[in-house]
Design a protein around this motif. Structure first.
Motif, PDB file in Angstrom:
ATOM      1  N   VAL A  16     -33.039   9.200 -17.167  1.00 52.60           N
ATOM      2  CA  VAL A  16     -33.755   7.912 -17.238  1.00 52.60           C
ATOM      3  C   VAL A  16     -32.787   6.789 -16.930  1.00 52.60           C
ATOM      4  N   LEU A  35     -39.361   7.543 -16.681  1.00 54.86           N
ATOM      5  CA  LEU A  35     -40.206   7.263 -17.844  1.00 54.86           C
ATOM      6  C   LEU A  35     -41.551   7.949 -17.697  1.00 54.86           C
ATOM      7  N   ASP A  36     -42.278   8.067 -18.832  1.00 58.27           N
ATOM      8  CA  ASP A  36     -43.577   8.726 -18.797  1.00 58.27           C
ATOM      9  C   ASP A  36     -44.601   7.831 -18.098  1.00 58.27           C
ATOM     10  N   LEU A  39     -45.604   4.144 -19.653  1.00 55.51           N
ATOM     11  CA  LEU A  39     -44.659   3.058 -19.409  1.00 55.51           C
ATOM     12  C   LEU A  39     -44.494   2.762 -17.923  1.00 55.51           C
ATOM     13  N   SER A  50     -34.769  -3.724 -29.624  1.00 53.54           N
ATOM     14  CA  SER A  50     -34.582  -2.848 -28.471  1.00 53.54           C
ATOM     15  C   SER A  50     -33.120  -2.872 -28.049  1.00 53.54           C
ATOM     16  N   VAL A  78     -37.372   1.879 -29.889  1.00 59.24           N
ATOM     17  CA  VAL A  78     -37.277   2.431 -28.544  1.00 59.24           C
ATOM     18  C   VAL A  78     -36.430   3.695 -28.523  1.00 59.24           C
ATOM     19  N   GLN A  81     -38.819   6.333 -29.375  1.00 60.10           N
ATOM     20  CA  GLN A  81     -39.901   6.417 -28.379  1.00 60.10           C
ATOM     21  C   GLN A  81     -39.423   7.067 -27.094  1.00 60.10           C
ATOM     22  N   LEU A  82     -38.213   6.719 -26.639  1.00 57.61           N
ATOM     23  CA  LEU A  82     -37.699   7.255 -25.380  1.00 57.61           C
ATOM     24  C   LEU A  82     -36.757   8.442 -25.576  1.00 57.61           C
ATOM     25  N   VAL A  84     -33.755   8.553 -26.956  1.00 60.36           N
ATOM     26  CA  VAL A  84     -32.459   8.132 -26.457  1.00 60.36           C
ATOM     27  C   VAL A  84     -31.356   8.751 -27.318  1.00 60.36           C
ATOM     28  N   SER A 108     -30.832  12.084 -22.779  1.00 66.68           N
ATOM     29  CA  SER A 108     -31.523  12.615 -23.965  1.00 66.68           C
ATOM     30  C   SER A 108     -30.590  13.419 -24.869  1.00 66.68           C
TER      31      SER A 108
END
Length: 581
Positions: A16, A35-36, A39, A50, A78, A81-82, A84, A108
């Motif tokens: 990402v 991103l999915d 988004l 963030s 975030v 959510q992502l 990270v 990830s």
């Protein structure tokens, strides 16, 4: 921006990468990869807590091996959510060094970023910042060009207003011109103005000019309305929405606002040299916040409108006085046994075209004494040169002097009276000029004898039973100071059923049209209307020949022989006339 994200993902080998810009309450992603779907479609997320917010607030880079464990980042939504873990973000700056957002590489899994990777991301951030600066400069240039064009257009509007409104001559023309000027540039739904009631009850109220050609009335200047406040306080008043209208002017004004469908309004006072004349109102049917440029333009236009309006009110008042003077001079026609008499006067369609057209009819001493022509009635149609107050005043003087001449010379005919008028004109220095037909009618067997003199005027028309209509020739020079050539007069018999029409040139003369054709048309209508009442016949002739909007005043005087004349003057008395019907 997507290219920069792809470069970051490829160079740093991450799933990402983002180019994120911070706004007041959110971050947007003009560039992204990995991103999915949700988004990638919305390209936005919350800004609070963030990673982008941290970069913006700190003004420097943020590089962490595992964002889930770092005290600076682990509480951010975030991160979860992502998903990270490894994160490296570099600030994006404008030309002044203000941080606008970040270029981020996201892994990830936990990751130790090498010095080479951090430098590569910093180089990408610098290139991306340069692109953003170019876009900012380009947008600013576009805005500057648009603002310059708008200022130029509004400057042209002010210049047009100065030029156009300087040439207006009446209140209604000022209304129309102001509406056209503002509507062409600012695109409002309504333009109009309200005059102070004290100026003139007949001129109060505003008339709107809409793009669709409709008109809507706005409250007069003394009501609970923004125009009243603007005029009273001599300042610009801006209203933005129904709630502000309700709070400032009450529920009745708010209901009127809703009925009109307004969303925004600007009202400006029209300040004359001695008093405030009223207020200019400009309204939009969608929310509109006028900027400084628009306000300056509207203020300038309202100032020019006030000057034009003040001048127009003065001219209108002068024109009204002239028309009243002119109409006051029009005679109440006498009633004469054996004659039907009717008259009609119509002012020109243009308000400033007040002229010296007139008609007259009055009883005479029936020529007692030697040399008398036995005349019982005098009739006149005339047109004094000019279209102003002076022409109307001179018309009144000519009418009075001609009457006096007839009564001072009871044994003379029409030519004697007109010659006396000319002599008085020269002696008194009144300098009146123009044209007229002056005639005497005397009783005769089975009709009347007509004696007339023509001073440069359109020839009278005569329609006799069983004969075609014709005009009575025999012109002399027009009335003019200093002319002394002798005048002539003609005489003929008017039998029962004959109709005589005297008229001014406004009936038959129009630019681009043949005056002879107009005379022939009037003659035909006079002949064909033998059975019509004279009042109706005159209206019919005026409608068909001069039209609904004559370019000059029209005066008509008609006589029809209906019976043998009376044996004495006892049959002469007061009668009626028609004015402007």
């Amino acid at each position: 921006m997507d290219r920069f994200a792809r470069l970051a993902a490829n160079v740093l080998d991450v799933p990402v990468a983002l180019v994120a810009l911070a706004e007041s309450d959110r971050q947007v992603f003009p560039g992204m990869v990995g991103l999915d779907d949700a988004l990638s479609v919305s390209r936005e997320a919350g800004l609070a807590h963030s990673l982008c917010e941290y970069v913006v607030n700190s003004g420097g880079p943020l590089v962490v091996s595992d964002a889930r464990a770092d005290d600076r980042t682990r509480s951010g939504p975030v991160v979860a959510q992502l998903q990270v873990a490894g994160y490296a973000g570099m600030p994006l700056t404008d030309a002044d060094g203000v941080v606008l957002g970040s270029v981020s590489a996201i892994d990830s899994r936990p990751r130790r970023w090498s010095e080479r990777e951090v430098e590569a991301l910093a180089d990408l951030a610098a290139a991306c910042s340069a692109e953003l600066r170019l876009r900012i400069v380009s947008r600013q240039a576009e805005q500057a060009r648009a603002e310059t064009a708008a200022l130029l257009a509004r400057s042209e509007l002010v210049l047009r207003a100065a030029e156009v409104l300087a040439a207006t001559t009446g209140v209604e023309e000022v209304r129309r011109r102001v509406g056209e000027l503002i509507t062409s540039d600012l695109k409002p739904a309504y333009v109009g103005f309200s005059l102070e009631p004290a100026l003139s009850p007949s001129l109060t109220g505003a008339r709107g000019l809409r793009r669709a050609g409709q008109s809507r009335e706005v409250e007069p200047g003394d009501g609970p309305w923004p125009t009243a406040r603007a005029a009273r306080e001599r300042r610009m008043v801006v209203v933005d929405g129904a709630e502000e209208m309700r709070a400032s002017y009450g529920p009745a004004a708010a209901a009127r606002w809703d009925e009109l469908g307004f969303a925004s309004m600007v009202c400006l006072p029209m300040n004359g040299t001695r008093q405030t004349l009223g207020a200019l109102a400009v309204a939009w049917d969608s929310p509109h916040a006028p900027g400084l440029g628009e306000r300056a333009v509207l203020s300038a236009v309202s100032g020019y409108a006030a000057q034009a309006l003040e001048r127009a009110l003065f001219l209108d008042e002068r024109i009204n006085v002239a028309k009243q003077l002119q109409e006051a001079m029009l005679t109440d026609l006498p009633t004469v046994d054996g004659l039907e008499i009717a008259a009609l006067y119509r002012p020109a369609a243009e308000q400033d075209m007040v002229g010296g057209d007139w008609y007259d009819a009055y009883v005479l001493d029936r020529g007692a004494g030697p040399g008398g022509d036995g005349a019982a009635l005098a009739v006149t149609i005339g047109d004094i040169t000019g279209h102003d107050m002076r022409a109307a005043t001179l018309m009144g003087q000519a009418r009075s002097m001609l009457r006096q001449a007839d009564h001072d010379h009871p044994h003379g005919g029409p030519v004697t009276a007109v010659t006396a008028l000319e002599s008085a004109n020269t002696s008194l220095g009144t300098e009146l000029s123009g044209t007229l037909v002056h005639a005497h009618l005397a009783p005769a067997e089975e009709g009347w004898n007509l004696t007339w003199t023509n001073a440069g005027h359109p020839a009278p028309l005569l329609a006799r039973p069983d004969q075609t209509c014709h005009h009575l020739d025999g012109h002399n020079l027009l009335l003019h100071p200093g002319l002394s050539r002798p005048r002539t007069q003609q005489r003929l018999h008017l039998p029962l059923g004959a109709t005589l029409l005297l008229y001014t040139d406004g009936l038959v003369e129009r630019p681009g049209n043949d005056i002879g054709a107009g005379i022939r048309h009037a003659c035909t209508l006079l002949h064909d209307g033998a059975d019509m009442p004279l009042d109706d016949l005159l209206r019919h002739i005026a409608d068909r020949v001069a039209g609904a909007a004559p370019g000059d005043d029209v005066a008509l005087l008609a006589l029809r022989v209906t019976a043998p004349p009376p044996a004495s003057a006892d049959g002469l008395g007061a009668g009626r006339s028609i004015h402007g019907t």
